[in-house]
Design an enzyme around this catalytic site. Structure first.
Site, PDB file in Angstrom:
ATOM      1  N   HIS A 303     -39.317  12.436  10.517  1.00 16.50           N
ATOM      2  CA  HIS A 303     -40.165  11.433  11.165  1.00 16.50           C
ATOM      3  C   HIS A 303     -39.560  10.060  10.960  1.00 16.50           C
ATOM      4  O   HIS A 303     -38.982   9.799   9.901  1.00 16.50           O
ATOM      5  CB  HIS A 303     -41.585  11.468  10.563  1.00 16.50           C
ATOM      6  CG  HIS A 303     -42.592  10.816  11.440  1.00 16.50           C
ATOM      7  ND1 HIS A 303     -42.831   9.468  11.399  1.00 16.50           N
ATOM      8  CD2 HIS A 303     -43.382  11.328  12.397  1.00 16.50           C
ATOM      9  CE1 HIS A 303     -43.750   9.191  12.303  1.00 16.50           C
ATOM     10  NE2 HIS A 303     -44.098  10.296  12.926  1.00 16.50           N
ATOM     11  N   ASP A 360     -46.284  18.641  13.704  1.00 17.26           N
ATOM     12  CA  ASP A 360     -46.001  19.684  14.698  1.00 17.26           C
ATOM     13  C   ASP A 360     -45.541  21.000  14.081  1.00 17.26           C
ATOM     14  O   ASP A 360     -45.416  21.990  14.783  1.00 17.26           O
ATOM     15  CB  ASP A 360     -44.927  19.183  15.680  1.00 17.26           C
ATOM     16  CG  ASP A 360     -45.437  18.022  16.508  1.00 17.26           C
ATOM     17  OD1 ASP A 360     -46.619  18.055  16.877  1.00 17.26           O
ATOM     18  OD2 ASP A 360     -44.676  17.086  16.760  1.00 17.26           O
TER      19      ASP A 360
HETATM   20  N1  CMC Z   1     -33.521  18.434  11.824  1.00 17.24           N
HETATM   21  C1  CMC Z   1     -32.289  18.185  11.316  1.00 17.24           C
HETATM   22  N2  CMC Z   1     -31.826  16.958  11.047  1.00 17.24           N
HETATM   23  C2  CMC Z   1     -32.625  15.932  11.296  1.00 17.24           C
HETATM   24  C3  CMC Z   1     -33.929  16.096  11.812  1.00 17.24           C
HETATM   25  C4  CMC Z   1     -34.370  17.420  12.067  1.00 17.24           C
HETATM   26  N3  CMC Z   1     -35.605  17.647  12.557  1.00 17.24           N
HETATM   27  N4  CMC Z   1     -34.510  14.894  11.972  1.00 17.24           N
HETATM   28  C5  CMC Z   1     -33.605  13.990  11.576  1.00 17.24           C
HETATM   29  N5  CMC Z   1     -32.474  14.618  11.158  1.00 17.24           N
HETATM   30  C6  CMC Z   1     -31.272  13.989  10.595  1.00 17.24           C
HETATM   31  C7  CMC Z   1     -30.468  13.226  11.660  1.00 17.24           C
HETATM   32  O1  CMC Z   1     -29.517  14.064  12.254  1.00 17.24           O
HETATM   33  C8  CMC Z   1     -29.870  12.113  10.835  1.00 17.24           C
HETATM   34  O2  CMC Z   1     -28.786  12.651  10.115  1.00 17.24           O
HETATM   35  P1  CMC Z   1     -27.478  11.723   9.819  1.00 17.24           P
HETATM   36  O3  CMC Z   1     -27.966  10.540   9.040  1.00 17.24           O
HETATM   37  O4  CMC Z   1     -26.549  12.594   9.059  1.00 17.24           O
HETATM   38  O5  CMC Z   1     -26.930  11.335  11.174  1.00 17.24           O
HETATM   39  C9  CMC Z   1     -30.962  11.780   9.797  1.00 17.24           C
HETATM   40  O6  CMC Z   1     -31.730  12.989   9.661  1.00 17.24           O
HETATM   41  C10 CMC Z   1     -31.869  10.632  10.213  1.00 17.24           C
HETATM   42  O7  CMC Z   1     -32.477  10.993  11.448  1.00 17.24           O
HETATM   43  P2  CMC Z   1     -32.694  10.036  12.669  1.00 17.24           P
HETATM   44  O8  CMC Z   1     -32.419  10.801  13.917  1.00 17.24           O
HETATM   45  O9  CMC Z   1     -31.969   8.737  12.465  1.00 17.24           O
HETATM   46  O10 CMC Z   1     -34.233   9.770  12.521  1.00 17.24           O
HETATM   47  P3  CMC Z   1     -35.164   9.138  13.611  1.00 17.24           P
HETATM   48  O11 CMC Z   1     -36.144   8.334  12.851  1.00 17.24           O
HETATM   49  O12 CMC Z   1     -34.385   8.414  14.660  1.00 17.24           O
HETATM   50  O13 CMC Z   1     -35.843  10.415  14.302  1.00 17.24           O
HETATM   51  C11 CMC Z   1     -37.340  12.158  14.808  1.00 17.24           C
HETATM   52  C12 CMC Z   1     -37.115  10.873  14.004  1.00 17.24           C
HETATM   53  C13 CMC Z   1     -38.796  12.589  14.653  1.00 17.24           C
HETATM   54  C14 CMC Z   1     -37.061  11.890  16.283  1.00 17.24           C
HETATM   55  C15 CMC Z   1     -36.403  13.262  14.270  1.00 17.24           C
HETATM   56  O14 CMC Z   1     -36.664  13.503  12.914  1.00 17.24           O
HETATM   57  C16 CMC Z   1     -36.515  14.550  15.076  1.00 17.24           C
HETATM   58  O15 CMC Z   1     -35.898  14.673  16.132  1.00 17.24           O
HETATM   59  N6  CMC Z   1     -37.305  15.552  14.563  1.00 17.24           N
HETATM   60  C17 CMC Z   1     -37.501  16.801  15.296  1.00 17.24           C
HETATM   61  C18 CMC Z   1     -38.505  16.590  16.400  1.00 17.24           C
HETATM   62  C19 CMC Z   1     -39.918  16.470  15.887  1.00 17.24           C
HETATM   63  O16 CMC Z   1     -40.375  17.280  15.087  1.00 17.24           O
HETATM   64  N7  CMC Z   1     -40.637  15.454  16.388  1.00 17.24           N
HETATM   65  C20 CMC Z   1     -42.035  15.241  16.082  1.00 17.24           C
HETATM   66  C21 CMC Z   1     -42.288  13.987  15.322  1.00 17.24           C
HETATM   67  S1  CMC Z   1     -43.971  13.961  14.633  1.00 17.24           S
HETATM   68  C22 CMC Z   1     -45.015  13.997  16.031  1.00 17.24           C
HETATM   69  C23 CMC Z   1     -45.084  12.691  16.722  1.00 17.24           C
HETATM   70  O17 CMC Z   1     -45.783  11.808  16.206  1.00 17.24           O
HETATM   71  O18 CMC Z   1     -44.446  12.534  17.758  1.00 17.24           O
END
Ligand code: CMC
Length: 425
Positions: A303, A360
Site C-alpha cells: 500500500h 483486498d
Molecule cells: N507485490 C510485490 N512487490 C510489490 C508489491 C506487491 N503487491 N507492491 C509493491 N511492491 C514492491 C515494488 O515492486 C517496489 O519494489 P522496488 O523498491 O524493489 O522497486 C516496492 O515494493 C515499493 O512499491 P511501489 O510500487 O513503489 O509502491 P506504491 O506505493 O507505488 O504502490 C500499490 C502501492 C498498492 C499500487 C502496490 O503495492 C501494488 O501494486 N499492490 C498490489 C495491488 C493491490 O493490492 N492494490 C490494492 C491497494 S489497497 C485497496 C485500495 O485502497 O485501493
C-alpha cells in the site's frame, strides 16, 4: 517544528510557510513557490504532496491507524452501522437518535430507480463486466435526476448526496442481476440497507431471499471497511473532476472508472483470481519466486500509505472467518491465503519493502463465500466508497478557497520548430 521552510536556489532564498494539521506530518505550503522562484515542484505520483486540506479521514500508515472523523475503524466496524458511518463521514459527527432516524428515512425512500432507468441496462451486452455497467449507469444518473445537479444550491447538493448513497445498492444489484441473466428485484423499505442489498442480489422470482443476520452484519462491515480512505486515486479523481464545478453524478462516475484499475479497487478481483491460480499451498514457493523475479505482483499486498498492517485487512480477515464459519464452508483458498501471508511476512523481500496484506487480500474469499462472483467485487467496493467520494466532493465544494485543479508539468518534448510540408518530411 519551525513555522517556515527556507529553500536556497543559487543566490535566491525562498521562504515558505509550514502548515500544521491536528495530527500527522506538517506540510510546506508551496502555493507561492512558482511566483517567487519561477520553478515548479515535481512529484508525479504525489508521494510527497498533500493535494488538499481535509477533516474527514486520517491515516497513520506506519502505525497502521485509520480514523474517520477521529473514530478508529475497528471501533466503527464493531459498534456502528454503515448508514451511521455514512452520516458521520458526510456531517462530521455521529448522529443523535432523531438525526439518524431522519437520515435513514431519507436514504430508504430514495432507493428506487426511475422505471426508464431499468431499460438503460438493456443496452449493455449480457457478458459486460459489471464495473463497465456501473461506470455507464452512474454517469447516466444526471439524465434522470436533473433536478439535483445545481451544485451551487446546498439543498440540491444534499439531495444528490442522499440519492447517490441510496441508489448505488439498487444500481449495483441490477448490474449483478443483468450479468447473471436474472430479473431485477426492487428495493423494500422495511429492510435495512445491507439486508436490502443482499435481497436485491439474491432473491429470484421463484424464491425469496431469507436474510441471515451473520451475513447481513458481514455485508455491513465490509461496506464500513470500504467507506473512505482519504486522498486515494479515485477520491482524488472525484475531487479533481468536481473542482471544475461538475455535478456529483459525473464526478462519482469518474471515481468509479479510476477505482476499477488493478492497483486500486480492481485488486480485490485480481487477488482472488491469483489465489485460484495458485490453487494449493505447495504451489506458493514457486509463485513467490515469480513475484521476486518481478514477473507479477502479489495482489492484495502492499500500500502507498500503510507500511504496517492495513487495519482494514485485520478486520476483513475476522469477518472472513465469521462468514465461512456461519456457512460451514471450508474454502481451500483460505488456507492458501493464510499460508501465503505467513510466508510473505517472513520473507526479506516483503519485509524490506514493508509489504503487508491490504483490505483486498481477504475480501475476495469472504465475498465469494457470500455468493458474489469475482467480477462483482470491485462493484461492492464502489458502492461502499460512494459515501467517501461524496463526502470529499462536498468538503471540496464547500471550501471557500476552492480552485480548479490544474497541475503543471516538466516539459521534455521538442522545443518550437517550423511546420514541414508532407512532401518535404
Ligand atoms: N507485490 C510485490 N512487490 C510489490 C508489491 C506487491 N503487491 N507492491 C509493491 N511492491 C514492491 C515494488 O515492486 C517496489 O519494489 P522496488 O523498491 O524493489 O522497486 C516496492 O515494493 C515499493 O512499491 P511501489 O510500487 O513503489 O509502491 P506504491 O506505493 O507505488 O504502490 C500499490 C502501492 C498498492 C499500487 C502496490 O503495492 C501494488 O501494486 N499492490 C498490489 C495491488 C493491490 O493490492 N492494490 C490494492 C491497494 S489497497 C485497496 C485500495 O485502497 O485501493
Amino acid at each position: 517544528m519551525a513555522d517556515k521552510a527556507t529553500l536556497t536556489i543559487g543566490d535566491k532564498t525562498i521562504e515558505m510557510p509550514v502548515l500544521k494539521g491536528s495530527t500527522g506530518p506538517d506540510v510546506v505550503d508551496v502555493r507561492k513557490f512558482y511566483a517567487e522562484s519561477d520553478m515548479f515542484t515535481f512529484d508525479p505520483g504525489f508521494t510527497s504532496t498533500a493535494s488538499c486540506e481535509s477533516k474527514i479521514t486520517y491515516i497513520d500508515g506506519d502505525a497502521g491507524i485509520l480514523l474517520h472523523r477521529g473514530y478508529p475503524i475497528d471501533q466503527l466496524v464493531e459498534k456502528s452501522s454503515f448508514l451511521e458511518v455514512c452520516y458521520l463521514l458526510l456531517h462530521g459527527d455521529l448522529p443523535k437518535a432523531d438525526e439518524f432516524e431522519k437520515f435513514e428515512h431519507n436514504i430508504t425512500y430514495h432507493t428506487m430507480l426511475h422505471a426508464q432507468f431499468d431499460r438503460f441496462f438493456e443496452g449493455f451486452r449480457r457478458d459486460a463486466h459489471p464495473m463497465a455497467i456501473m461506470t455507464g449507469a452512474v454517469g447516466a444518473l444526471s439524465a434522470f435526476y436533473a433536478d439535483s445537479i445545481n451544485v451551487d444550491d446546498p439543498r440540491e447538493r444534499e439531495i444528490s448526496a442522499h440519492r447517490m448513497i441510496a441508489k448505488m445498492p439498487t444500481i449495483a444489484a441490477r448490474a449483478f442481476k443483468y450479468h447473471m441473466g436474472q430479473p431485477f428485484v426492487s428495493p423494500r423499505n422495511e429492510l435495512s440497507y445491507s439486508e436490502n442489498f443482499l435481497r436485491m442480489c439474491f432473491a429470484v422470482p421463484a424464491e425469496d431471499y431469507v436474510p441471515n443476520p451473520v451475513l447481513t452484519r458481514a455485508m455491513d462491515r465490509i461496506f464500513i471497511l470500504h467507506a473512505d480512505h482519504e486522498q486515494n486515486a479515485s477520491t482524488s479523481t472525484v475531487r479533481l473532476a468536481g473542482s471544475s464545478g461538475a455535478h456529483p453524478f459525473a464526478c462519482i462516475a469518474a471515481g468509479i472508472a479510476c477505482l476499477w484499475g488493478p492497483s486500486h479497487g480492481g485488486a480485490n478481483q485480481e487477488a482472488l483470481e491469483m489465489l485460484e491460480e495458485i490453487g494449493t499451498v505447495d504451489k506458493i514457493p514457486e509463485f513467490i519466486e515469480g513475484v521476486k523475479a518481478r514477473k507479477y505482483k502479489l495482489m492484495g499486498f502492499g500500500h502507498r500509505v500503510y507500511k504496517n498492517f492495513d487495519p482494514r485487512a485485520t478486520a476483513m480477515q475476522k469477518t472472513c472467518h465469521e462468514v465461512l464459519g456461519e456457512l460451514g464452508i471450508k474454502d481451500p483458498l483460505l488456507e492458501v491465503a493464510m499460508e501465503l501471508e505467513k510466508i510473505a511476512l517472513s520473507d526479506p523481500y516483503f519485509i524490506e519493502r514493508k509489504l503487508y496484506p491490504n483490505i483486498d487480500f481477504y475480501s475476495g474469499i469472504t465475498l465469494r463465500a457470500m455468493g458474489f462472483p469475482s467480477k462483482m467485487f470491485t462493484v461492492l467496493f464502489a458502492l461502499a466508497r460512494t459515501v467517501g467520494w461524496i463526502s470529499q466532493w462536498k468538503e471540496m465544494f464547500e471550501d471557500p478557497g476552492r480552485k480548479i485543479g490544474r497541475p503543471r508539468q516538466l516539459y521534455t518534448g521538442p522545443t518550437e520548430r517550423d511546420y514541414v510540408a508532407i512532401d518535404k518530411r
